[in-house]
Design a protein around this motif. Sequence first.
Motif, mmCIF file in Angstrom:
data_model
loop_
_atom_site.group_PDB
_atom_site.id
_atom_site.type_symbol
_atom_site.label_atom_id
_atom_site.label_comp_id
_atom_site.label_asym_id
_atom_site.label_seq_id
_atom_site.Cartn_x
_atom_site.Cartn_y
_atom_site.Cartn_z
ATOM 1 N N LYS A 72 0.679 -1.019 -0.072
ATOM 2 C CA LYS A 72 0.198 0.013 -0.218
ATOM 3 C C LYS A 72 0.992 1.465 -0.051
ATOM 4 O O LYS A 72 0.804 2.234 -0.475
ATOM 5 C CB LYS A 72 -1.114 0.095 1.587
ATOM 6 C CG LYS A 72 -1.868 0.860 1.382
ATOM 7 C CD LYS A 72 -3.044 1.369 0.682
ATOM 8 C CE LYS A 72 -4.012 2.110 0.816
ATOM 9 N NZ LYS A 72 -5.486 2.299 -0.115
ATOM 10 N N ALA A 73 1.512 1.264 1.312
ATOM 11 C CA ALA A 73 2.821 2.446 0.980
ATOM 12 C C ALA A 73 3.377 3.013 -0.025
ATOM 13 O O ALA A 73 3.537 4.065 -0.895
ATOM 14 C CB ALA A 73 3.624 2.359 1.747
ATOM 15 N N GLU A 74 3.652 1.626 -0.774
ATOM 16 C CA GLU A 74 4.896 1.823 -2.751
ATOM 17 C C GLU A 74 4.141 2.253 -3.664
ATOM 18 O O GLU A 74 4.521 3.021 -3.974
ATOM 19 C CB GLU A 74 5.190 0.011 -2.387
ATOM 20 C CG GLU A 74 6.381 -0.003 -1.659
ATOM 21 C CD GLU A 74 7.181 -1.202 -2.179
ATOM 22 O OE1 GLU A 74 6.332 -2.535 -2.499
ATOM 23 O OE2 GLU A 74 8.038 -1.755 -1.431
ATOM 24 N N GLN A 77 4.265 5.878 -5.264
ATOM 25 C CA GLN A 77 4.456 6.371 -6.828
ATOM 26 C C GLN A 77 3.063 7.047 -6.801
ATOM 27 O O GLN A 77 3.488 8.034 -8.322
ATOM 28 C CB GLN A 77 4.014 4.645 -7.376
ATOM 29 C CG GLN A 77 5.169 4.034 -7.573
ATOM 30 C CD GLN A 77 6.532 4.291 -7.782
ATOM 31 O OE1 GLN A 77 6.769 4.730 -9.048
ATOM 32 N NE2 GLN A 77 7.639 3.912 -6.844
ATOM 33 N N GLN A 78 1.981 7.131 -6.682
ATOM 34 C CA GLN A 78 0.669 8.136 -6.975
ATOM 35 C C GLN A 78 0.652 9.102 -6.007
ATOM 36 O O GLN A 78 0.575 9.469 -7.387
ATOM 37 C CB GLN A 78 0.119 7.770 -6.206
ATOM 38 C CG GLN A 78 -1.865 8.314 -6.718
ATOM 39 C CD GLN A 78 -2.757 8.051 -5.830
ATOM 40 O OE1 GLN A 78 -2.584 6.933 -5.057
ATOM 41 N NE2 GLN A 78 -3.866 8.064 -5.699
ATOM 42 N N GLU A 119 10.873 7.744 -5.128
ATOM 43 C CA GLU A 119 12.225 8.266 -4.548
ATOM 44 C C GLU A 119 12.309 8.046 -3.402
ATOM 45 O O GLU A 119 14.316 8.345 -2.559
ATOM 46 C CB GLU A 119 13.678 9.075 -5.760
ATOM 47 C CG GLU A 119 12.881 8.033 -7.032
ATOM 48 C CD GLU A 119 13.324 6.956 -7.193
ATOM 49 O OE1 GLU A 119 14.243 6.886 -6.627
ATOM 50 O OE2 GLU A 119 12.306 6.129 -8.069
ATOM 51 N N LEU A 120 11.496 8.746 -2.116
ATOM 52 C CA LEU A 120 11.541 9.798 -0.910
ATOM 53 C C LEU A 120 11.180 8.328 -0.358
ATOM 54 O O LEU A 120 11.283 8.903 1.076
ATOM 55 C CB LEU A 120 11.028 10.716 -0.826
ATOM 56 C CG LEU A 120 11.118 12.058 -2.251
ATOM 57 C CD1 LEU A 120 9.659 12.594 -2.300
ATOM 58 C CD2 LEU A 120 12.440 11.915 -1.978
ATOM 59 N N LEU A 121 10.781 7.391 0.148
ATOM 60 C CA LEU A 121 10.748 6.448 0.406
ATOM 61 C C LEU A 121 11.560 6.064 2.297
ATOM 62 O O LEU A 121 10.850 6.591 3.640
ATOM 63 C CB LEU A 121 9.913 5.407 0.547
ATOM 64 C CG LEU A 121 8.579 4.878 -0.639
ATOM 65 C CD1 LEU A 121 8.884 3.584 -1.059
ATOM 66 C CD2 LEU A 121 7.383 5.292 0.397
#
Length: 210
Positions: free
Chosen positions: A114-116, A120-121, A126-128
Amino acid sequence: MLQLKKISKSFGSKKVIDGLDLTIEDGSILAVVGPSGGGKTTLLRTLAGLETVDEGTFLLDGQAFDPTDTKEQEQVVGVVFQDFQLFPHLSVFDNITLAPKMVLKQDKATYTAKAEALAQQLGLGELLNQYPFQLSGGQRQRVAIARAMAMNPKVLAYDEPTSALDPGLRQQVERLILDLKEEGVSQIVVTHDLVFAKNIGDQLLEVTGK
């Protein structure tokens, strides 16, 4: 569809919300606009269950609910606060996944996916692994939106989403909110900016300070 029936809220002798009736259709944007002290943020806080109302009923798809009921597994209204309220010691990933992990009791595979997907949405892919202090104001706001959306709210609400940003970023915020509308996300936007409100709102609720 989210409905408010005869909602009232007072602080002492001051009635901030007086018998409010409101309907927010699925996938639409309600813009609540007016000066400080007019009750905009109080309305948002009651929807989010952070304040109790004195009178009135909340309905989701015709069924009454209590916003303060913390036993709900998924939030009805998720809030993106004006100051974002990110945890400075947690990475972007951990800020987004903390509540799904602790409150919704999701397993690692579920909350990670869900987080990924949200990253992206919202342009955060690139900031996780970054921390809030490493991000711009606009990026921190997107993390706050991702964190709210990770709880699967029926409605996403924003408290003054343009106030902490440079004027040049206002159009980016408009575009983001309208993009989420196109994806079917119901939204409530509390703002003092009438032009911004008219640009994004399907429905405009103007409040006045008393």
